[in-house]
Design a protein around this motif. Structure first.
Motif, PDB file in Angstrom:
ATOM      1  N   ASP A 278       0.864  -1.175   0.000  1.00  0.00           N
ATOM      2  CA  ASP A 278       0.000   0.000   0.000  1.00  0.00           C
ATOM      3  C   ASP A 278       0.899   1.224   0.000  1.00  0.00           C
ATOM      4  N   GLN A 279       0.928   1.921  -1.104  1.00  0.00           N
ATOM      5  CA  GLN A 279       1.842   3.049  -1.248  1.00  0.00           C
ATOM      6  C   GLN A 279       1.518   4.164  -0.265  1.00  0.00           C
ATOM      7  N   GLN A 280       0.235   4.421  -0.058  1.00  0.00           N
ATOM      8  CA  GLN A 280      -0.137   5.515   0.846  1.00  0.00           C
ATOM      9  C   GLN A 280       0.196   5.182   2.294  1.00  0.00           C
ATOM     10  N   GLN A 281       0.009   3.920   2.686  1.00  0.00           N
ATOM     11  CA  GLN A 281       0.298   3.523   4.071  1.00  0.00           C
ATOM     12  C   GLN A 281       1.755   3.099   4.254  1.00  0.00           C
ATOM     13  N   ARG A 282       2.527   3.128   3.173  1.00  0.00           N
ATOM     14  CA  ARG A 282       3.938   2.747   3.197  1.00  0.00           C
ATOM     15  C   ARG A 282       4.132   1.308   3.681  1.00  0.00           C
ATOM     16  N   ILE A 283       3.266   0.446   3.184  1.00  0.00           N
ATOM     17  CA  ILE A 283       3.384  -0.992   3.456  1.00  0.00           C
ATOM     18  C   ILE A 283       3.933  -1.669   2.214  1.00  0.00           C
ATOM     19  N   ASN A 284       4.981  -2.443   2.379  1.00  0.00           N
ATOM     20  CA  ASN A 284       5.563  -3.171   1.255  1.00  0.00           C
ATOM     21  C   ASN A 284       6.256  -4.420   1.790  1.00  0.00           C
ATOM     22  N   LEU A 285       5.501  -5.529   1.866  1.00  0.00           N
ATOM     23  CA  LEU A 285       6.080  -6.764   2.384  1.00  0.00           C
ATOM     24  C   LEU A 285       7.156  -7.283   1.441  1.00  0.00           C
ATOM     25  N   THR A 286       8.202  -7.852   2.007  1.00  0.00           N
ATOM     26  CA  THR A 286       9.265  -8.456   1.206  1.00  0.00           C
ATOM     27  C   THR A 286       8.743  -9.754   0.575  1.00  0.00           C
ATOM     28  N   PRO A 287       9.426 -10.279  -0.452  1.00  0.00           N
ATOM     29  CA  PRO A 287       9.009 -11.565  -1.021  1.00  0.00           C
ATOM     30  C   PRO A 287       8.925 -12.672   0.029  1.00  0.00           C
ATOM     31  N   GLN A 288       9.841 -12.640   1.001  1.00  0.00           N
ATOM     32  CA  GLN A 288       9.847 -13.666   2.043  1.00  0.00           C
ATOM     33  C   GLN A 288       8.632 -13.546   2.969  1.00  0.00           C
ATOM     34  N   GLN A 289       8.075 -12.348   3.080  1.00  0.00           N
ATOM     35  CA  GLN A 289       6.915 -12.128   3.936  1.00  0.00           C
ATOM     36  C   GLN A 289       5.596 -12.424   3.223  1.00  0.00           C
ATOM     37  N   ARG A 290       5.653 -12.572   1.911  1.00  0.00           N
ATOM     38  CA  ARG A 290       4.446 -12.844   1.132  1.00  0.00           C
ATOM     39  C   ARG A 290       4.290 -14.352   0.950  1.00  0.00           C
ATOM     40  N   SER A 291       3.063 -14.809   1.022  1.00  0.00           N
ATOM     41  CA  SER A 291       2.793 -16.244   0.896  1.00  0.00           C
ATOM     42  C   SER A 291       2.670 -16.598  -0.581  1.00  0.00           C
ATOM     43  N   ILE A 292       3.837 -16.804  -1.228  1.00  0.00           N
ATOM     44  CA  ILE A 292       3.857 -17.064  -2.670  1.00  0.00           C
ATOM     45  C   ILE A 292       4.699 -18.293  -2.989  1.00  0.00           C
ATOM     46  N   GLY A 293       4.376 -18.928  -4.096  1.00  0.00           N
ATOM     47  CA  GLY A 293       5.233 -19.902  -4.741  1.00  0.00           C
ATOM     48  C   GLY A 293       5.475 -19.405  -6.148  1.00  0.00           C
ATOM     49  N   TYR A 294       6.705 -19.500  -6.642  1.00  0.00           N
ATOM     50  CA  TYR A 294       7.051 -18.906  -7.939  1.00  0.00           C
ATOM     51  C   TYR A 294       7.796 -19.951  -8.759  1.00  0.00           C
ATOM     52  N   VAL A 295       7.291 -20.245  -9.954  1.00  0.00           N
ATOM     53  CA  VAL A 295       7.970 -21.156 -10.869  1.00  0.00           C
ATOM     54  C   VAL A 295       8.384 -20.367 -12.105  1.00  0.00           C
ATOM     55  N   PHE A 296       9.697 -20.299 -12.344  1.00  0.00           N
ATOM     56  CA  PHE A 296      10.249 -19.547 -13.461  1.00  0.00           C
ATOM     57  C   PHE A 296      10.393 -20.455 -14.683  1.00  0.00           C
ATOM     58  N   GLN A 297      10.731 -19.829 -15.831  1.00  0.00           N
ATOM     59  CA  GLN A 297      11.060 -20.618 -17.025  1.00  0.00           C
ATOM     60  C   GLN A 297      12.264 -21.510 -16.734  1.00  0.00           C
ATOM     61  N   ASP A 298      13.258 -20.939 -16.064  1.00  0.00           N
ATOM     62  CA  ASP A 298      14.412 -21.703 -15.594  1.00  0.00           C
ATOM     63  C   ASP A 298      14.061 -22.230 -14.198  1.00  0.00           C
ATOM     64  N   THR A 299      14.159 -23.542 -14.011  1.00  0.00           N
ATOM     65  CA  THR A 299      13.707 -24.140 -12.752  1.00  0.00           C
ATOM     66  C   THR A 299      14.468 -23.647 -11.532  1.00  0.00           C
ATOM     67  N   ALA A 300      15.715 -23.184 -11.717  1.00  0.00           N
ATOM     68  CA  ALA A 300      16.511 -22.629 -10.614  1.00  0.00           C
ATOM     69  C   ALA A 300      16.631 -23.597  -9.437  1.00  0.00           C
ATOM     70  N   LEU A 301      16.795 -24.887  -9.731  1.00  0.00           N
ATOM     71  CA  LEU A 301      16.993 -25.869  -8.671  1.00  0.00           C
ATOM     72  C   LEU A 301      18.437 -25.830  -8.184  1.00  0.00           C
ATOM     73  N   PHE A 302      18.654 -26.280  -6.959  1.00  0.00           N
ATOM     74  CA  PHE A 302      20.013 -26.359  -6.424  1.00  0.00           C
ATOM     75  C   PHE A 302      20.658 -27.638  -6.953  1.00  0.00           C
ATOM     76  N   PRO A 303      21.719 -27.532  -7.758  1.00  0.00           N
ATOM     77  CA  PRO A 303      22.290 -28.725  -8.392  1.00  0.00           C
ATOM     78  C   PRO A 303      22.933 -29.698  -7.411  1.00  0.00           C
ATOM     79  N   ASN A 304      23.339 -29.199  -6.241  1.00  0.00           N
ATOM     80  CA  ASN A 304      24.021 -30.057  -5.262  1.00  0.00           C
ATOM     81  C   ASN A 304      23.049 -30.747  -4.301  1.00  0.00           C
ATOM     82  N   LEU A 305      21.735 -30.475  -4.438  1.00  0.00           N
ATOM     83  CA  LEU A 305      20.739 -31.068  -3.562  1.00  0.00           C
ATOM     84  C   LEU A 305      19.905 -32.090  -4.325  1.00  0.00           C
ATOM     85  N   THR A 306      19.432 -33.087  -3.617  1.00  0.00           N
ATOM     86  CA  THR A 306      18.565 -34.095  -4.222  1.00  0.00           C
ATOM     87  C   THR A 306      17.180 -33.503  -4.462  1.00  0.00           C
ATOM     88  N   VAL A 307      16.345 -34.264  -5.157  1.00  0.00           N
ATOM     89  CA  VAL A 307      14.965 -33.851  -5.390  1.00  0.00           C
ATOM     90  C   VAL A 307      14.272 -33.567  -4.066  1.00  0.00           C
TER      91      VAL A 307
END
Length: 272
Positions: free
Chosen positions: A68-97
């Motif tokens: 909310d721009q007027q109330q100066r509220i801007n939650l960070t991505p970590q504070q928002r309840s989101i899941g994001y899937v990109f074109q590039d999967t961005a998986l950690f190559p050193n971790l298992t599935v």
């Protein structure tokens, strides 16, 4: 319910302008965002995710104010309840599935990891690292990881673009099944009408940062415009396809006659 009203300056293909959007998305809906390249589709996802900040506006998700721009509220991505899937999967190559999916989860969410591994058909690959998986399998892992914390909002940016036809069909079916089973509100950006036809219950078309069509597919199939003016024509070398963009859609074909089409001409946009 997601209520969004935002304004942010943007440089579009035709020149500078402003992305100005106002939309309301019902909970547990699956909305497809379509339109030509540079129309603001990915920017919309980034605004919802908190990766970009509007100059003006307000974003409210299930009664919680994320911006909310007027109330100066801007939650960070970590504070928002989101899941994001990109074109590039961005998986950690050193971790298992399993470890990729479980990354950043809490101990109480480990049961959900097992549920998603099974639902995504990844049980036999649970201890495998991403480099040994096919493109379709990696996207399954990325989708499961995005859902494991049961986000209020699932954001998908062209998740099928690098997959072959069979892998795409399988992933579409999985996405739809998980979307319904987990009750997420999903926003999908796609250039392909097949994705829209198979998945979306609502289709919003963007052009130059503005909504030019909003179609509810729950009460019958959307009826696209019968023709449109060509805004751009080029040849996609990696895919070996001609690509045509109008204000509302991107079309692809291996038909060499498409190379003779010119900007400004009108083309039949009937979806097959």
């Amino acid at each position: 319910m997601i209520d969004l009203t935002v304004t942010v300056p943007r440089l579009f293909t035709e020149g500078p302008g402003s992305l100005q959007l106002a939309m309301r998305l019902p909970s547990e809906s699956l909305t497809a965002i379509i339109g030509p390249s540079g129309s603001g589709k990915t920017t919309l996802l980034r605004l919802l995710a908190g990766l970009e900040t509007p100059d003006q506006g307000r974003i409210v998700v299930d009664g919680s104010v994320w911006f909310d721009q007027q109330q100066r509220i801007n939650l960070t991505p970590q504070q928002r309840s989101i899941g994001y899937v990109f074109q590039d999967t961005a998986l950690f190559p050193n971790l298992t599935v399993r470890d990729n999916i479980a990354y950043a989860t809490q101990r109480t969410q480990r049961t959900q990891v097992d549920e998603l591994i099974e639902a995504a058909g990844l049980t036999s690959f649970a201890d495998t690292k991403p480099t040994r998986l096919s493109g379709g399998q990696r996207q399954r892992v990325a989708l499961a990881r995005a859902l494991v914390r049961k986000p209020k909002l699932l954001l998908l940016d062209e998740p099928f673009s690098a997959l072959d036809t069979d892998a795409t069909d399988q992933l579409r079916q999985l996405l739809l099944a998980l979307h319904r089973a987990w009750g997420t509100t999903t926003v999908l950006v796609s250039h392909h009408e097949a994705d829209v036809n198979a998945l979306a219950d609502r289709v919003i078309t963007l052009s130059q940062g503005k909504i030019i069509a909003d179609q509810d597919r729950q009460h019958g199939p959307a009826v696209p415009p019968s023709s449109g003016q060509i805004r751009r024509v080029w040849f996609d070398e990696p895919q070996q396809q001609w690509v045509i963009e109008t204000d509302t859609v991107q079309l692809r074909s291996t038909d060499t006659r498409w190379g003779k089409l010119v900007v400004g001409a009108r083309i039949d946009l009937s979806w097959h």
